[in-house]
Design a protein around this motif. Structure first.
Motif, short mmCIF file in Angstrom:
data_model
loop_
_atom_site.label_atom_id
_atom_site.label_comp_id
_atom_site.label_asym_id
_atom_site.label_seq_id
_atom_site.Cartn_x
_atom_site.Cartn_y
_atom_site.Cartn_z
N PHE A 274 34.26 55.96 49.27
CA PHE A 274 34.51 55.87 47.70
C PHE A 274 34.40 54.24 47.19
O PHE A 274 35.19 53.40 47.93
CB PHE A 274 35.72 56.58 47.12
CG PHE A 274 35.95 57.84 47.59
CD1 PHE A 274 35.71 58.76 46.15
CD2 PHE A 274 36.27 58.54 48.55
CE1 PHE A 274 35.95 60.07 46.59
CE2 PHE A 274 36.10 59.90 48.92
CZ PHE A 274 36.19 60.73 47.90
N ALA A 275 33.78 54.19 46.16
CA ALA A 275 33.94 52.59 45.42
C ALA A 275 35.26 52.31 45.08
O ALA A 275 36.13 53.13 44.76
CB ALA A 275 32.89 52.67 44.27
N TYR A 276 35.55 50.94 45.36
CA TYR A 276 36.87 50.66 44.77
C TYR A 276 36.37 49.32 43.77
O TYR A 276 36.34 48.17 44.30
CB TYR A 276 37.39 50.15 45.98
CG TYR A 276 39.00 49.64 45.84
CD1 TYR A 276 39.94 50.25 45.42
CD2 TYR A 276 39.00 48.21 45.74
CE1 TYR A 276 41.27 49.68 45.24
CE2 TYR A 276 40.20 47.32 45.65
CZ TYR A 276 41.52 48.35 45.38
OH TYR A 276 43.00 47.97 45.04
N PRO A 277 36.34 49.62 42.71
CA PRO A 277 35.94 48.75 41.68
C PRO A 277 36.83 47.64 41.45
O PRO A 277 36.62 46.59 40.95
CB PRO A 277 35.46 49.41 40.33
CG PRO A 277 35.43 50.90 40.82
CD PRO A 277 36.20 51.07 41.99
N SER A 278 38.16 47.91 41.48
CA SER A 278 39.23 47.17 41.19
C SER A 278 39.27 45.75 41.97
O SER A 278 39.81 44.81 41.19
CB SER A 278 40.72 47.89 41.56
OG SER A 278 40.70 48.81 40.83
N MET A 283 37.05 52.35 49.82
CA MET A 283 37.89 53.28 50.18
C MET A 283 37.34 54.24 51.04
O MET A 283 36.23 54.55 50.88
CB MET A 283 38.28 54.00 48.96
CG MET A 283 39.41 53.51 48.21
SD MET A 283 39.69 54.37 46.70
CE MET A 283 40.55 55.62 47.09
N GLN A 284 38.08 54.40 52.44
CA GLN A 284 37.69 55.54 53.47
C GLN A 284 38.51 56.83 53.20
O GLN A 284 39.75 56.64 53.05
CB GLN A 284 37.66 55.05 54.55
CG GLN A 284 37.30 55.99 55.67
CD GLN A 284 37.37 55.52 57.19
OE1 GLN A 284 37.81 54.35 57.25
NE2 GLN A 284 36.89 56.36 58.09
N GLY A 291 45.38 67.37 57.29
CA GLY A 291 46.04 66.23 57.12
C GLY A 291 44.93 65.25 56.30
O GLY A 291 43.75 65.55 56.29
N GLU A 292 45.05 64.27 55.46
CA GLU A 292 44.39 63.36 54.88
C GLU A 292 44.71 62.10 54.62
O GLU A 292 45.99 61.97 54.46
CB GLU A 292 43.61 63.95 53.60
CG GLU A 292 44.82 64.11 52.55
CD GLU A 292 44.17 64.69 51.14
OE1 GLU A 292 42.84 64.42 51.05
OE2 GLU A 292 44.91 65.06 50.23
N GLU A 293 44.15 61.04 54.78
CA GLU A 293 44.26 59.72 54.28
C GLU A 293 43.22 58.87 53.56
O GLU A 293 42.18 59.40 53.69
CB GLU A 293 44.78 59.16 55.74
CG GLU A 293 45.53 59.55 56.68
CD GLU A 293 45.01 59.64 58.25
OE1 GLU A 293 45.79 59.52 59.10
OE2 GLU A 293 43.79 59.96 58.42
N TYR A 294 43.78 58.30 52.74
CA TYR A 294 42.99 57.20 52.13
C TYR A 294 43.04 55.49 52.72
O TYR A 294 44.45 55.41 52.74
CB TYR A 294 43.02 57.04 50.62
CG TYR A 294 42.46 58.31 50.01
CD1 TYR A 294 41.22 58.10 49.33
CD2 TYR A 294 43.11 59.42 49.51
CE1 TYR A 294 40.50 59.35 48.61
CE2 TYR A 294 42.56 60.43 49.03
CZ TYR A 294 41.23 60.41 48.53
OH TYR A 294 40.82 61.58 47.79
N LEU A 341 30.98 57.74 46.50
CA LEU A 341 29.96 56.79 46.96
C LEU A 341 28.59 57.73 47.38
O LEU A 341 28.89 58.53 48.34
CB LEU A 341 30.13 55.62 47.75
CG LEU A 341 30.45 54.37 47.21
CD1 LEU A 341 30.66 53.55 48.34
CD2 LEU A 341 29.63 53.91 46.23
N THR A 342 27.42 57.68 46.96
CA THR A 342 26.48 58.41 47.42
C THR A 342 25.55 57.71 48.71
O THR A 342 25.43 56.66 48.61
CB THR A 342 25.27 58.57 46.21
OG1 THR A 342 25.97 59.21 45.18
CG2 THR A 342 24.15 59.55 46.70
#
Length: 507
Positions: A274-278, A283-284, A291-294, A341-342
């Motif tokens: 994922f994009a992290y514009p900040s 981001m993965q 379970g999940e993690e960012y 993200l594509t």
């Protein structure tokens, strides 16, 4: 001169050099599209050898010959291989290719199962063609599957003068080891080349790794992302290699000192980006086994750091039904401006050419005034009603391009019906204040609904077709994804005549 190794059957019919030679066809076809048996009286034997593939099972004769079979209703000559034991044919292989001659043939164990396999080198028109078939304990044969991903690359490294001795050398070293070594050397050389800018560097580098098809561990190449991780105005190239979800990794490259440089390898099993514009980072998202993690992956001085942003469970019991359900944490609940993200096929470089446009934050302007092509509100509907001429292009670059085709013929060519068109609307997809036409064709027995975009460019009409990238569209060209999973996003489309792709857009 080209050299080809025969791959499994699904690819054989597309392999160069496997058609009937126009100059040399030793058996004469007799048109009869109803006949389905082999024409044994028309066999043209090319070579026969004797071997003992299975230890302690005695010798067999392996005969290679040309004969006819029915292919898509047409009587077609192919090269066949018979295994004969005690004067009885116990296995017949249709190679679905055609050889003019056999230049070399032998049986040896190239898959380390202690059973000798079949290797044949022949000529088909101007090409050298190689058949590799595994033999099992029941004499059943199948195409040697490891060549599926690496065959062409290995062949290019060997050149035209290919022999069974070279094939045996590769086999003794191990196919994976040999292909990985070739890929490692080619990628290393590509990293030493210099370029004038990141676009030319990444485009040429992708061509090299796409030709390799695998990495140094012989894991197949799958796709790539382009994203500016550290926000220094030079995007990074992220290249995914994967043979299954559990064996997946990404090499991250950057452009520095006029070269492509590998800066890190990331384990990406069960992951998306994922994009992290900040600020500095990408981001993965990883989800596996309930379970999940960012993670936030940041880049400083070409060194990566990782920080966990969220960790939780994805499975829970629904109190109303008692069923076990799965629910993911939306990326925007972790980072408000994050977006999916594509990724793109490695041989599709148009997204790199258009990186500035696809990374820009295009603000919504639905209040703008738009017009129709030629100021005619009926412009697009008349093309459909009068069956006008269009040029049709698939949105991901993987399907056929239909040039100068009638609109109705195009709809039928992609296996839909013109009567199934619905939900026609208008939007400005390329920010020129002129409407494009967006419509859908209904789901049928073979395909889910397709989205089609018609755009006037110069004097030509282009129709971009593919699967819908959203459940709605704004007038200024944002396809809105309205789903319940973690990857909430919106899409835009970039196109220029015969080039086109969808991408997830910042917003």
């Amino acid at each position: 001169m080209r050299l080809r190794i025969i791959l499994p059957m699904i690819l054989l019919i597309f392999t160069t050099g496997c058609g009937v030679s126009a100059e040399k066809a030793p058996i004469n076809p007799e048109p009869d599209d109803k006949v389905v048996e082999l024409y044994s009286d028309s066999k043209n034997k090319l070579i026969e050898i004797e071997s003992e593939p299975i230890p302690q099972q005695g010798s067999v004769q392996i005969q290679v010959y040309n004969d006819y079979d029915i292919d898509y209703g047409i009587k077609t000559p192919f090269t066949f291989i018979d295994i004969i034991k005690d004067n009885e044919v116990i296995e017949t292989i249709n190679t679905y290719c055609y050889l003019d001659s056999v230049t070399d043939m032998d049986c040896f164990d190239f898959n380390d199962d202690e059973i000798k396999d079949i290797a044949i080198i022949g000529k088909s028109a101007s090409d050298t063609t190689v058949f590799l078939y595994e033999v099992n304990s029941h004499y059943l044969c199948q195409a040697y599957s490891p060549w599926w991903d690496v065959g062409d690359f290995i062949l290019e490294s060997l050149g035209d003068e290919f022999s069974l001795n070279e094939l045996k050398t590769i086999s003794s070293e191990g196919l994976d080891s040999y292909a990985g070594m070739l890929a490692k050397n080619a990628i290393s050389s590509a990293e030493k080349a210099t370029y004038r800018d990141y676009k030319s560097a990444y485009i040429d580098f992708l061509k090299v790794i796409d030709e390799c098809g695998v990495d140094e561990h012989c894991v197949p190449l799958e796709r790539y992302w382009i994203y500016d991780i550290d926000k220094d105005l030079t995007p990074e190239l992220l290249v995914l290699y994967r043979d299954c979800e559990a064996n997946s990794h990404v090499f991250v490259y950057t452009y520095t000192d006029n070269k492509v440089k590998n800066i890190v390898e990331i384990d990406t099993d069960y992951s998306e980006f994922f994009a992290y514009p900040s600020g500095n980072g990408i981001m993965q998202h990883r989800a596996c086994s309930g379970g999940e993690e960012y993670f936030l992956l940041s880049l400083n001085d070409n060194k990566f750091t990782s920080k966990e942003l969220y960790s939780g469970c994805t499975g829970y019991e629904n109190p109303e039904t008692g069923d076990y359900d799965t629910k993911f944490m939306p990326s925007r609940d972790v980072v408000p401006d994050a977006y999916f993200l594509t990724s793109f096929a490695p041989d599709y470089i148009y997204p790199i050419e258009k990186y500035e446009e696809i990374s820009a934050n295009v603000s919504s302007q639905d209040n703008k005034k738009y017009t129709f092509p030629d100021n005619d509100p009926d412009f697009y509907s008349e093309i459909m009603e009068k069956d006008g001429i269009v040029n049709a292009v698939s949105v991901d670059g993987t399907e056929s391009i239909y040039k100068d085709i009638h609109f109705s013929d195009f709809i039928r060519a992609i296996e839909y019906s013109p009567s199934e068109i619905h939900d026609m609307t208008y939007a400005d997809l390329n920010s020129d204040n002129v409407y494009e036409c967006v419509f859908y064709v209904s789901e049928n027995d073979n395909y889910r609904p397709a989205c089609i975009i018609m755009s006037k460019q110069g004097d030509d009409i282009f129709a971009y077709y593919g699967y819908p990238s959203g459940t709605g569209i704004t007038k200024d060209g944002f396809f809105i994804e309205d789903s319940d999973d973690y990857s909430h996003c919106q899409y835009r489309v970039q196109y220029d005549k015969e080039k086109c792709f969808y991408y997830s857009a910042p917003y």
